[in-house]
Design an enzyme around this catalytic site. Structure first.
Site: not given
Length: 497
Positions: A173, A281
């Site tokens: 996903k 990140c």
């Protein structure tokens, strides 16, 4: 308007949910595509296809799996420019950065090509009289991945190549903000010979995420994204008896000691803070200047920041592109707008930046905040944009205490010429990935990626040996083949004689 579809059972599948999400070109601000958002039934169809494919793929030979992966690597290499163009069009990052993303993802495909070596297992013979013990690793079944917008090709490739190399079937996903790259990855996998249903893509939002977390046939879930969602993924996944690997957010610190080469440190701070518009990140978001280095270092960073070329990602002259959405750009800008009131000094303010001919694009200039209090929102929150905070520390000990007090522990770095200080730092700092004169210490594919504290939920890091362990389960087999001359019954505990 083009609609991005699901990829289920080895072919495109139009969404039947009636729900769609916009896909923008961040450089222009225009919606150029839409993506179908999966219903529960569509997620179930993807999982069912994966489960059916696993029945044969899970027992396929290592030779067959690796042959497909080697072909897949060839196709990725041949199409890397095309994939990078899809990333730039939907994410906004400059083409060179997008190419680097594809290359880093391909490292994990290369690791997966060597899966036969990684799954050799262990054997101990004659542990007792005519008794042997073997340890092997076997696939889990159907596993899922939920990936973020900032690396729409690389992060999926951190997951599914290893998972399928280990014999699992995979349901991905991806982010609904930039879905085309992962769809193309699935097409190329099919072209490489991957059997239908082994890799499926369901486009979607929280409906798809929640169904994957609850589906009884999904055994494990990998996730990369923000800390609040990582916590949610772990709690919901464990609630439904799943193995979970959830990587969260970060506030990465770069410590600069007085003996460091300040020009080099300033260059690296620019690269690490503003590359990919700070939407990663592992970006450096805080520089900790120790002793009397602060004023000079801030001056050098500011000088470089003002000269960065910001523009559309498909312009070769651009060094930094736009942010992913208008809403995210405005949120990032709000941290700069409120910084002075919370005690920071705004050295470079990029909030008023615009690009000629692209005034509706989601552009934001780079910002530099100095003397930022640890109580300020700009320090406490993960901004995920081109904003660099500088905090001051009198000594190394003060700096390490400040870094270790952070609730995040993803990556960190030290810049120094002192080997003793660097060695001490790598042992004392509380973070999962440490750089010494390296600002973004993302490990190569055969070492695992992952942080500490609120940057990781679950026990195992992603890719490398941890990734292989996550996508397999261990089995120990003890065998005894009695000598044909032996006879009789013995109910006692086996001896070691």
């Amino acid at each position: 308007m083009k609609t991005i579809t699901h990829w289920i059972g080895g072919k495109p599948v139009e969404s039947a949910s009636g729900r769609f999400g916009p896909v923008y070109n961040p450089a222009t601000g225009a919606q150029e595509k839409q993506v179908g958002l999966a219903s529960v039934d569509e997620v179930d169809a993807a999982v069912a296809n994966a489960k059916s494919a696993y029945e044969s793929w899970g027992s396929a030979s290592l030779a067959k799996r690796t042959a497909i992966l080697f072909k897949y690597r060839e196709l990725l290499d041949a199409h890397r420019d095309e994939i990078a163009e899809l990333i730039t069009a939907e994410h906004g990052k400059v083409h060179s950065d997008a190419l680097g993303e594809v290359a880093r993802g391909m490292e994990i495909v290369e690791l997966a090509c060597g899966i036969a070596e990684k799954l050799k297992g262990e054997l101990s013979t004659q542990v007792s009289t005519r008794v042997d013990v073997a340890s092997i690793r076997q696939p889990l079944g159907v596993v899922a991945g939920i990936t973020p917008f900032n690396f729409p090709a690389m992060v999926p490739m951190w997951m599914f190549p290893l998972a399928i190399a280990c014999g699992n079937a995979f349901v991905l996903k991806p982010s609904e903000k930039d879905p085309s790259a992962s769809f193309r990855l699935a097409e190329l996998a099919s072209e490489a010979g991957l059997p239908d249903g082994v890799l499926n893509i369901v486009q979607g939002d929280k409906v798809a995420v929640d169904r994957l977390l609850a589906h009884p046939d999904v055994v494990a879930v990998s996730f990369v994204g923000s800390t609040p969602i990582a916590k949610y993924i772990q709690l919901k996944g464990v609630e439904h008896d799943k193995r979970v690997q959830a990587l969260g957010g970060a506030k990465n610190h770069m410590l600069v000691l007085p003996d460091a080469d300040l020009d080099f440190a300033a260059d690296q701070a620019i690269n690490a803070a503003y590359g990919s518009a700070g939407e990663r990140c592992m970006a450096v978001s805080v520089v900790v200047a120790v002793g009397d280095t602060g004023d000079e270092l801030v001056g050098k960073i500011a000088e470089r920041a003002k000269n960065l070329r910001i523009g559309p990602g498909d312009d070769p002259a651009s060094e930094m592109g736009p942010l992913i959405t208008r809403e995210h750009r405005d949120k990032v800008a709000s941290y700069v707008a409120g910084a002075a009131a919370q005690g920071a000094e705004v050295v470079v303010d990029g909030t008023g930046y615009s690009v000629d001919g692209h005034e509706d694009g989601f552009f934001l200039g780079v910002s530099l905040l100095d003397k930022v209090p640890v109580t300020a929102d700009a320090y406490k929150d993960e901004i995920f944009g081109p904003v660099l905070c500088v905090v001051r520390a009198d000594t190394y000990d003060d700096a390490i205490k400040l870094i270790n007090a952070s609730r995040w522990g993803n990556g960190t770095a030290i810049f120094t010429r002192d080997g003793g200080a660097a060695r001490r730092f790598q042992l004392e700092v509380q973070a999962g990935m440490v750089g010494i004169n390296v600002p973004i210490p993302v490990p190569v594919g055969y070492h695992s990626f992952g942080g500490w504290k609120d940057s990781l939920f679950g026990d195992l890091h992603i890719y490398g040996n941890d990734g292989i362990a996550f996508y397999t389960q261990g089995k120990v087999i003890t065998t005894r083949w009695p000598d044909p001359a032996d006879a009789g019954i013995n109910l006692g505990f086996p001896s070691h004689s």
